[in-house]
Design an enzyme around this catalytic site. Sequence first.
Site, PDB file in Angstrom:
ATOM      1  N   HIS A  12     -38.055 -57.961  69.822  1.00 44.56           N
ATOM      2  CA  HIS A  12     -37.983 -59.302  69.238  1.00 44.56           C
ATOM      3  C   HIS A  12     -36.639 -59.691  69.465  1.00 44.56           C
ATOM      4  O   HIS A  12     -35.609 -59.012  69.609  1.00 44.56           O
ATOM      5  CB  HIS A  12     -38.644 -59.113  67.809  1.00 44.56           C
ATOM      6  CG  HIS A  12     -37.659 -57.894  67.058  1.00 44.56           C
ATOM      7  ND1 HIS A  12     -37.819 -56.598  67.101  1.00 44.56           N
ATOM      8  CD2 HIS A  12     -36.497 -58.004  66.279  1.00 44.56           C
ATOM      9  CE1 HIS A  12     -37.113 -56.175  66.273  1.00 44.56           C
ATOM     10  NE2 HIS A  12     -36.327 -56.833  65.830  1.00 44.56           N
ATOM     11  N   HIS A  23     -40.982 -53.105  68.458  1.00 41.38           N
ATOM     12  CA  HIS A  23     -41.718 -54.134  69.322  1.00 41.38           C
ATOM     13  C   HIS A  23     -40.619 -55.181  69.445  1.00 41.38           C
ATOM     14  O   HIS A  23     -40.108 -55.693  68.542  1.00 41.38           O
ATOM     15  CB  HIS A  23     -43.029 -54.605  68.382  1.00 41.38           C
ATOM     16  CG  HIS A  23     -43.554 -55.731  68.962  1.00 41.38           C
ATOM     17  ND1 HIS A  23     -45.110 -55.852  68.952  1.00 41.38           N
ATOM     18  CD2 HIS A  23     -43.408 -56.748  69.925  1.00 41.38           C
ATOM     19  CE1 HIS A  23     -45.630 -56.634  69.801  1.00 41.38           C
ATOM     20  NE2 HIS A  23     -44.512 -57.302  70.095  1.00 41.38           N
TER      21      HIS A  23
HETATM   22  P1  DGP Z   1     -34.580 -55.269  63.703  1.00 39.62           P
HETATM   23  O1  DGP Z   1     -33.389 -54.727  62.934  1.00 39.62           O
HETATM   24  O2  DGP Z   1     -33.740 -56.164  64.663  1.00 39.62           O
HETATM   25  O3  DGP Z   1     -35.307 -54.287  64.300  1.00 39.62           O
HETATM   26  O4  DGP Z   1     -35.080 -56.510  63.172  1.00 39.62           O
HETATM   27  C1  DGP Z   1     -36.316 -56.422  62.387  1.00 39.62           C
HETATM   28  C2  DGP Z   1     -36.487 -57.683  61.479  1.00 39.62           C
HETATM   29  O5  DGP Z   1     -37.875 -57.934  61.170  1.00 39.62           O
HETATM   30  C3  DGP Z   1     -35.758 -57.614  60.212  1.00 39.62           C
HETATM   31  O6  DGP Z   1     -34.930 -58.892  60.314  1.00 39.62           O
HETATM   32  C4  DGP Z   1     -36.915 -57.829  59.100  1.00 39.62           C
HETATM   33  C5  DGP Z   1     -37.957 -58.525  60.142  1.00 39.62           C
HETATM   34  N1  DGP Z   1     -39.308 -57.965  59.427  1.00 39.62           N
HETATM   35  C6  DGP Z   1     -39.517 -56.710  59.281  1.00 39.62           C
HETATM   36  N2  DGP Z   1     -40.909 -56.467  58.815  1.00 39.62           N
HETATM   37  C7  DGP Z   1     -41.451 -57.922  58.588  1.00 39.62           C
HETATM   38  C8  DGP Z   1     -42.415 -58.501  58.235  1.00 39.62           C
HETATM   39  O7  DGP Z   1     -43.461 -58.074  57.736  1.00 39.62           O
HETATM   40  N3  DGP Z   1     -42.586 -59.906  58.369  1.00 39.62           N
HETATM   41  C9  DGP Z   1     -41.477 -60.588  58.798  1.00 39.62           C
HETATM   42  N4  DGP Z   1     -41.823 -61.830  58.718  1.00 39.62           N
HETATM   43  N5  DGP Z   1     -40.309 -60.093  59.426  1.00 39.62           N
HETATM   44  C10 DGP Z   1     -40.313 -58.796  59.094  1.00 39.62           C
END
Ligand code: DGP
Length: 114
Positions: free
Chosen positions: A100, A98
Site C-alpha cells: 500500500h 498487502h
Molecule cells: P503500514 O504501517 O505502512 O503497514 O500502514 C498500514 C496502515 O493501514 C495504517 O496507517 C493504518 C491503516 N489501516 C489498518 N487497518 C485499517 C482498516 O481496517 N481500515 C483502514 N481504512 N485503514 C486501516
Amino acid sequence: MEDCIFCKIIKREIPANIIYEDERVLAFYDVDPKAPFHMLVIPKEHIEGANAITGENSSIVGYIFEVIAKIAKEQGFAEEGYRIVNNCGEKAGQTVHHIHFHVLARRDLGWPPG
Ligand code: DGP
C-alpha cells in the site's frame, strides 16, 4: 487472501471510506490519519509488499502513481505538494502485508521522516 484486512476491504467484508476504485486499484482513507488528508492506495491483487515486486507485477506500481496524480489534482493539493510513502518490512513499520502507498497532504511534512 483470506486473512488480509485490505483484501477484506476490497471484497467489502469490512467497511472503508473509499475515494476511488477501478478494476486494478482501490484508494480509501486511512483509519488512523497522520495528516489532514491521508489515504491508502492498494492494488486489488494481493502483493505482500515492496520486496514482492517483480518484472511480472511491477506495472501496478506505475499505475498506482498514475491514480495518485489524478486524485491529487481532483482533491486540489497537487500543486502545494504531498508525500507518497511505502513502508516495507519490520524496521519501516509495515503492519499490513498487502502493499500500500500512503498519500499524506495538507500539512507541512518534515524531512527526514522518522
Ligand atoms: P503500514 O504501517 O505502512 O503497514 O500502514 C498500514 C496502515 O493501514 C495504517 O496507517 C493504518 C491503516 N489501516 C489498518 N487497518 C485499517 C482498516 O481496517 N481500515 C483502514 N481504512 N485503514 C486501516
